[in-house]
Design an enzyme around this catalytic site. Structure first.
Site, short mmCIF file in Angstrom:
data_model
loop_
_atom_site.label_atom_id
_atom_site.label_comp_id
_atom_site.label_asym_id
_atom_site.label_seq_id
_atom_site.Cartn_x
_atom_site.Cartn_y
_atom_site.Cartn_z
N GLY A 77 0.88 -1.24 -0.19
CA GLY A 77 0.01 -0.28 -0.07
C GLY A 77 0.74 1.16 -0.04
CG ASN A 157 -4.64 4.49 9.46
OD1 ASN A 157 -5.01 5.58 9.02
ND2 ASN A 157 -3.42 4.35 10.43
CD GLN A 185 -6.76 0.20 7.67
OE1 GLN A 185 -7.48 -0.59 8.11
NE2 GLN A 185 -5.49 0.19 8.03
CB SER A 205 -2.49 -2.78 1.37
OG SER A 205 -1.54 -3.91 1.78
CG HIS A 207 -1.23 -6.83 4.60
ND1 HIS A 207 -1.32 -6.44 6.00
CD2 HIS A 207 -0.89 -5.39 4.22
CE1 HIS A 207 -0.92 -5.28 6.18
NE2 HIS A 207 -0.44 -4.74 5.13
CB THR A 243 10.88 -10.38 -11.92
OG1 THR A 243 11.89 -10.34 -12.58
CG2 THR A 243 10.22 -12.01 -11.91
CB CYS A 331 4.32 4.05 24.70
SG CYS A 331 5.44 5.03 26.27
#
Lengths: 397, 124
Positions: A77, A157, A185, A205, A207, A243, A331
Site C-alpha cells: 500500500g 486507519n 483500510q 493493500s 493483507h 519481476t 509509547c
C-alpha cells in the site's frame, strides 16, 4: 509472566493485518516452487505465471469495477501511495505545485507530502472536525489555480472515519484536478465501485483483506498523468518494472474476489459486533469516549480513549489475557507524541495516550465482545488504581 | 520487547499506593508526554522506611517506579540520591532503548520526593 492459558486467543487488530485465507493460500502455493516461471518468459512455465497475473488483474478489475488495463500491481500500500502522489506531482509540475490532503492521512501519505514540500511543492493539510470528518466544501475552498492533486483517504486507519470521497472526487473532476484516494483500510470492508465513484487513482493493500503481505495495487484511471515509479523492464507496462511477485499477486486477486463477493455479509457481521462493543464499553467504563464519528466509520472499527491511563500499559494487560489490539499512544508509535489522528480530532495529549483501537474481522464473535469488555473493566480499573491522574480527578468530583 | 523482570514489575507492581502522612512527596513527568510518576516517602532518622508510588505511563514507567521503591527502602537519603537511572534499568535486566527515559523519570521522582522532605526538614 504467564499469560492466561487455556483461553482462546482473541485477535482484534484486523486493521493492522489479517491472516491469509485458506482459499487464497491455495491460489498462491503453486507459484512458489512448482510454477516458478518468470512471467516474462515465453515458454510454458513462464506463460503459466503470466496467466496467474492476468487472472489476478481481471479479478481485481472486476472487484473494483474498472478495466484490467487500469490495474497496476505494486509491493505494498505504501508503494502505491508513494507512486500515486510523487508520480502525479512530478508529471504535473508544469501546471502547478499545489497538493491538497487532510491532516489525518496515513504516514505513507503525510510523509510523502512532507517530502514533496521539501522539494518545493506546496501542500494544504485540511483539518478534520472533532469527529474526524472532512467536508467536500473544505476541499473546494482549498482549490487554487496551481492545484494539481487532491489526495484524501477513503477511511481512516485509526478511527475508521469514512470521508465523502464521492463528493470530493466530483469537485476534483469539475476542476480537472487529479484525485487519489488511499483505500487501504476501506477495500474489503465497505463496497467500492469505481464505475460510479469519480476517482482517478486508488491505492489498496492485499493483507488488509485476508490476502498476503507484500502485494498492493495502484488503480490508475485511463488518461491519468503520472510518472513511472521505477525504470527497468517491461513489467506492468514498464510503469512499475521488476519481476512480478507472482504468488502474492495471485493471492491478492483471489482475496479481492472473495472480499467483494462476501462484502455485504461481512459488513453486517462487523457492524453488529462494533455497535454492540461500543454500547457495552461506554456503558461499563466511566470516563471513556469513542473517537471518530459514531456512524460514518468503518463497520469493524471502534476506537476508545480511557482517561487517566496510558495505552501501551493497557495493551500489555490485554495481551496477558490473550487479546490483541492496538493503541495510538506515543509509547506504541515509537515517538514522543501520541497519534496525529487523535490530536487532529482535538484530543488533549493525555487522553490521546489512553486510546485503544479495536478492529474486528471475520472470525470474531459476540463472545469476543464479552471477553474484551470484561478484560477492559479489569485492566482499565487496575491502571486507574495506580494512576495519579485518576486520584486527582477523584478528588475533584 | 520487555525483559521478564520488567513484565513482572508491571504485572505485579510493588508498593503501589499513597502514604497519607508521607515525609516527602515528589511528582515528575508530564501528562503530555504520557508519563507521570508520583513518589511518597516515609523517612525516619534519615532512613527511608517506606516508599509508595502512583504512575500514569507505559509498562516501563510502571516497572521502573515499582523497582525504584524496592531499591530505596532501607537506604539513607544520601544513598537513595546516588541511585542512577542506569541502576534502575539494570535492576530490571535492562530496558529497550526507546524506554530509557522512563528510568530517568524514576531517578527524578526519588530526587523530587527527597527534596520535598528536605524542604520540610531543613538541615537533614
Amino acid at each position: 509472566m504467564t499469560r492466561d492459558t487455556g483461553k482462546k486467543e482473541i485477535y482484534l487488530d484486523h486493521a493492522a493485518t489479517t491472516g491469509v485465507k485458506q482459499e487464497v493460500l491455495e491460489e498462491m502455493m503453486p507459484y512458489f516452487s512448482l510454477r516458478y516461471g518468470n512471467p516474462s518468459s515465453i515458454y510454458k512455465l513462464g506463460r503459466e505465471s503470466r496467466q496467474a497475473i492476468d487472472m489476478a488483474r481481471e479479478r481485481t478489475a472486476l472487484a473494483l469495477g474498472v478495466s484490467p488495463s487500469e490495474v497496476f500491481f505494486t509491493g505494498s500500500g505504501t508503494e502505491s501511495l508513494n507512486w500515486a502522489i510523487k508520480g502525479a506531482a512530478e508529471a504535473n509540475s508544469s501546471k502547478g505545485k499545489h497538493i491538497i490532503t487532510s491532516n489525518i492521512e496515513h504516514h505513507a501519505v503525510l510523509h510523502t507530502c512532507l517530502y514533496l514540500q521539501k522539494k518545493g511543492y506546496d501542500v494544504t493539510f485540511l483539518p478534520v472536525d472533532r469527529n474526524g470528518l472532512l467536508t467536500a466544501e473544505q476541499v473546494f475552498k482549498a482549490i487554487r489555480k496551481d492545484t494539481i492533486l487532491i489526495t484524501v483517504m477513503t477511511a481512516n486507519n485509526e478511527i475508521g472515519t469514512i470521508q465523502p470521497v464521492a463528493e470530493i472526487g466530483a469537485i476534483a473532476k469539475e476542476h480537472g484536478i487529479l484525485f487519489h484516494t488511499d483505500a487501504v483500510q476501506a477495500i474489503g470492508n465497505i463496497p467500492i465501485n469505481l464505475k460510479t465513484l469519480p476517482v482517478d487513482m486508488l491505492s489498496l493493500s492485499a493483507h488488509k483483506f485476508y490476502g498476503p503481505k507484500g502485494a498492493g495495487v495502484l488503480y490508475l484511471r485511463k488518461g491519468s498523468r503520472i510518472t513511472d515509479i521505477l525504470q527497468g523492464g517491461g513489467q506492468e507496462k514498464g510503469r512499475r518494472p521488476g519481476t512480478e511477485n507472482v504468488p502474492a499477486i495471485a493471492g491478492l486477486g483471489k482475496a479481492i474476489e472473495l472480499a467483494s463477493q462476501n462484502i455485504e455479509k461481512y459488513n453486517a457481521h462487523m457492524l453488529n459486533l462494533r455497535n454492540k462493543l461500543i454500547d457495552k464499553v461506554l456503558a461499563a467504563i466511566p470516563y471513556t469516549r469513542l473517537n471518530g464519528d459514531r456512524e460514518k466509520r468503518l463497520p469493524g472499527n471502534a476506537n476508545f480513549s480511557f482517561e487517566f491511563i496510558e495505552g501501551e500499559s493497557l495493551l500489555l494487560l490485554l495481551d496477558m489475557k490473550g487479546i490483541s489490539a492496538s493503541s495510538g499512544s506515543a509509547c506504541t508509535s515509537g515517538s514522543l507524541d501520541p497519534s496525529h489522528v487523535l490530536l487532529a480530532i482535538g484530543l488533549p495529549h493525555e487522553i490521546a495516550h489512553g486510546s485503544l483501537r479495536v478492529t474486528f474481522g471475520e472470525t470474531n464473535t459476540e463472545d469476543d465482545i464479552d471477553a474484551l469488555t470484561e478484560a477492559l473493566i479489569f485492566s482499565v480499573g487496575k491502571l486507574r488504581e495506580m494512576s495519579p491522574l485518576y486520584e486527582n480527578a477523584a478528588k475533584n468530583i | 520487547m520487555y525483559s521478564d523482570k520488567v513484565m513482572d514489575h508491571f504485572m505485579n507492581p510493588r508498593n503501589v499506593g499513597e502514604i497519607p502522612d508521607a515525609d516527602g512527596v515528589g511528582q515528575v513527568g508530564n501528562p503530555k508526554c504520557g508519563d507521570i510518576m508520583k513518589m511518597y516517602l516515609k523517612i525516619n532518622d534519615g532512613i527511608i522506611v517506606d516508599a509508595k508510588f502512583k504512575t500514569f505511563g507505559c509498562g516501563a514507567a510502571v516497572a521502573t517506579s515499582s523497582i525504584s521503591t524496592e531499591l530505596i527502602v532501607g537506604k539513607t537519603v544520601e544513598e537513595a540520591l546516588k541511585i542512577t537511572n542506569k541502576a534502575v534499568a539494570d535492576a530490571l535486566d535492562g530496558l529497550p532503548p526507546a524506554k530509557m527515559h522512563c528510568s530517568n523519570l524514576a531517578e527524578e521522582a526519588i530526587r523530587a520526593a527527597i527534596e520535598d522532605y528536605r524542604s520540610k526538614n531543613p538541615g537533614k
